[in-house]
Design an enzyme around this catalytic site. Structure first.
Site, mmCIF file in Angstrom:
data_model
loop_
_atom_site.group_PDB
_atom_site.id
_atom_site.type_symbol
_atom_site.label_atom_id
_atom_site.label_comp_id
_atom_site.label_asym_id
_atom_site.label_seq_id
_atom_site.Cartn_x
_atom_site.Cartn_y
_atom_site.Cartn_z
ATOM 1 N N GLU A 79 -0.823 -11.479 1.725
ATOM 2 C CA GLU A 79 -0.870 -10.024 1.906
ATOM 3 C C GLU A 79 -1.381 -9.636 3.301
ATOM 4 O O GLU A 79 -1.750 -8.487 3.529
ATOM 5 C CB GLU A 79 -1.750 -9.360 0.831
ATOM 6 C CG GLU A 79 -1.363 -9.647 -0.607
ATOM 7 C CD GLU A 79 -0.001 -9.108 -1.033
ATOM 8 O OE1 GLU A 79 0.702 -8.498 -0.192
ATOM 9 O OE2 GLU A 79 0.372 -9.320 -2.192
ATOM 10 N N HIS B 116 -8.266 -6.305 -1.548
ATOM 11 C CA HIS B 116 -7.233 -6.152 -2.580
ATOM 12 C C HIS B 116 -7.724 -6.860 -3.837
ATOM 13 O O HIS B 116 -8.201 -7.998 -3.763
ATOM 14 C CB HIS B 116 -5.920 -6.775 -2.092
ATOM 15 C CG HIS B 116 -4.907 -6.957 -3.168
ATOM 16 N ND1 HIS B 116 -4.506 -5.939 -4.007
ATOM 17 C CD2 HIS B 116 -4.202 -8.054 -3.560
ATOM 18 C CE1 HIS B 116 -3.601 -6.389 -4.857
ATOM 19 N NE2 HIS B 116 -3.398 -7.681 -4.618
ATOM 20 N N HIS C 26 -7.252 -7.113 -8.483
ATOM 21 C CA HIS C 26 -6.404 -6.837 -9.651
ATOM 22 C C HIS C 26 -7.252 -6.160 -10.728
ATOM 23 O O HIS C 26 -7.485 -6.730 -11.804
ATOM 24 C CB HIS C 26 -5.781 -8.145 -10.150
ATOM 25 C CG HIS C 26 -4.839 -8.778 -9.162
ATOM 26 N ND1 HIS C 26 -4.288 -10.023 -9.346
ATOM 27 C CD2 HIS C 26 -4.340 -8.327 -7.974
ATOM 28 C CE1 HIS C 26 -3.492 -10.314 -8.315
ATOM 29 N NE2 HIS C 26 -3.513 -9.303 -7.469
ATOM 30 N N GLU D 5 -19.499 11.285 -10.901
ATOM 31 C CA GLU D 5 -19.590 10.712 -9.554
ATOM 32 C C GLU D 5 -18.245 10.522 -8.843
ATOM 33 O O GLU D 5 -18.225 10.333 -7.631
ATOM 34 C CB GLU D 5 -20.289 9.351 -9.620
ATOM 35 C CG GLU D 5 -21.781 9.434 -9.797
ATOM 36 C CD GLU D 5 -22.485 10.043 -8.596
ATOM 37 O OE1 GLU D 5 -22.341 9.498 -7.492
ATOM 38 O OE2 GLU D 5 -23.156 11.072 -8.763
ATOM 39 N N HIS E 191 -0.006 -3.888 -10.527
ATOM 40 C CA HIS E 191 -0.506 -4.983 -9.686
ATOM 41 C C HIS E 191 -2.016 -4.874 -9.424
ATOM 42 O O HIS E 191 -2.751 -5.817 -9.678
ATOM 43 C CB HIS E 191 0.275 -5.028 -8.362
ATOM 44 C CG HIS E 191 -0.013 -6.220 -7.522
ATOM 45 N ND1 HIS E 191 0.955 -6.938 -6.858
ATOM 46 C CD2 HIS E 191 -1.186 -6.832 -7.209
ATOM 47 C CE1 HIS E 191 0.396 -7.949 -6.207
ATOM 48 N NE2 HIS E 191 -0.909 -7.904 -6.400
HETATM 49 P P1 13P Z 1 -2.789 -14.672 -1.933
HETATM 50 O O1 13P Z 1 -3.233 -15.865 -2.749
HETATM 51 O O2 13P Z 1 -1.675 -15.031 -0.977
HETATM 52 O O3 13P Z 1 -3.950 -13.997 -1.272
HETATM 53 O O4 13P Z 1 -2.128 -13.628 -2.942
HETATM 54 C C1 13P Z 1 -2.850 -13.143 -4.031
HETATM 55 C C2 13P Z 1 -2.399 -11.791 -4.438
HETATM 56 O O5 13P Z 1 -3.174 -11.078 -5.043
HETATM 57 C C3 13P Z 1 -1.041 -11.332 -4.096
HETATM 58 O O6 13P Z 1 -0.927 -9.956 -4.234
HETATM 59 ZN ZN ZN Z 2 -2.381 -9.131 -5.732
#
Ligand code: 13P
Ligand code: ZN
Length: 265
Positions: free
Chosen positions: A111, A134, A136, A164, A205
């Site tokens: 990413e 980033h 999940h 909040e 995602h």
């Molecule tokens: P990477 O292992 O390349 O960082 O990817 C993980 C991910 O969350 C892809 O969106």
């Molecule tokens: Zn991801």
């Protein structure tokens, strides 16, 4: 060597927290952290060990150094072995960067296009900007399965889940439809949203969050995900009372918050 780099220690602590919250299973999630001059000076050698070309232009950040997590690497392993799971890169010129520390037998996250494009965009609006994370986040992903992808609607819902929320993300939240991850397309779409938001949802995602420090960025993720968790716990229940538009306006006035207009007013 990593022991002497205080910022690496702080980063791996946050990666651990993200893992233990359940927001970064397996290799899910990635982080990039812009080093300032003081931090860069702490690295014993800034010699480029490997050069990698990019498909995207990095003109605005040439000369800058970033800590980045490695592709396929697990957040849960970063603390015990930082040099194999993350590293430091230098943006050498418009279309290439070099690895100067760590990332042994590895390369930066898939990413990276989104991370670097978000850094470029956020630096335009906030010179103190430093971080892109980033993750999940479970309940954000849940919401993206059951709610239309209208970012004003998402913002209103998340603001109204807890007092909040509007204080922590007064600008609201960006929302993107499902786009293939790991490329320039999703990077461009995310960075475009970052002109107005510090956090952008990737439907089905996860979340991209930005900030000026590890604490602030992690706090933003926690607050957004907690609001989403509350929503997922009550969305199919009979609501008896809730936070009204007037309540939110009262908070905004009391705390002098410059919130996104046109949603609750
Ligand atoms: P990477 O292992 O390349 O960082 O990817 C993980 C991910 O969350 C892809 O969106
Ligand atoms: Zn991801």
């Amino acid at each position: 060597m990593c022991k002497k780099l205080a910022f690496i220690d702080e980063i791996v602590d946050i990666l651990d927290l993200l893992y233990f919250h359940g927001w970064d299973e397996r290799n899910g999630g990635n982080l990039s952290y812009l080093l300032d001059e003081k931090e860069t000076s702490e690295v014993s050698s800034l010699e480029v060990k490997k050069t990698i070309e990019t498909t995207f232009n990095m003109h605005e950040i040439v000369g800058k150094y970033f800590v980045v997590t490695g592709t396929g690497k697990y957040f849960k392993n970063c603390k015990k072995d930082p040099t194999h799971n993350l590293g430091i890169i230098k943006i050498i010129n418009d279309y290439s960067y070099g690895i100067v520390w760590g990332l042994i037998d590895s390369k930066p996250t898939s990413e990276l296009p989104t991370h670097l494009k978000c850094h470029i965009e956020r630096l335009k609006v906030d010179p103190k900007h430093k971080l892109v994370i980033h993750c999940h986040t479970t309940n954000i992903i849940c919401m993206s399965h059951i709610l239309e992808l209208n970012e004003d609607k998402w913002t209103e819902i998340l603001w109204k889940m807890q007092t909040e929320s509007i204080v922590v993300f007064p600008e609201g939240i960006g929302v993107l439809e499902w786009i293939l991850c790991g490329g320039d397309l999703i990077g461009d779409a995310t960075a475009k949203k970052m002109a107005n938001y510090r956090a952008v949802v990737w439907a089905q995602h996860g979340l991209f969050a930005t900030g000026t420090s590890l604490d602030e960025t992690f706090g933003l993720i926690e607050t957004i995900e907690k609001a989403a968790e509350i929503y997922m716990k009550i969305c199919d229940k009979k609501i008896v009372q809730s936070i009204s538009n007037e309540n939110l306006l009262e908070i905004a006035q009391a705390f002098h918050i410059n919130f996104k207009h046109g949603i609750i007013d």
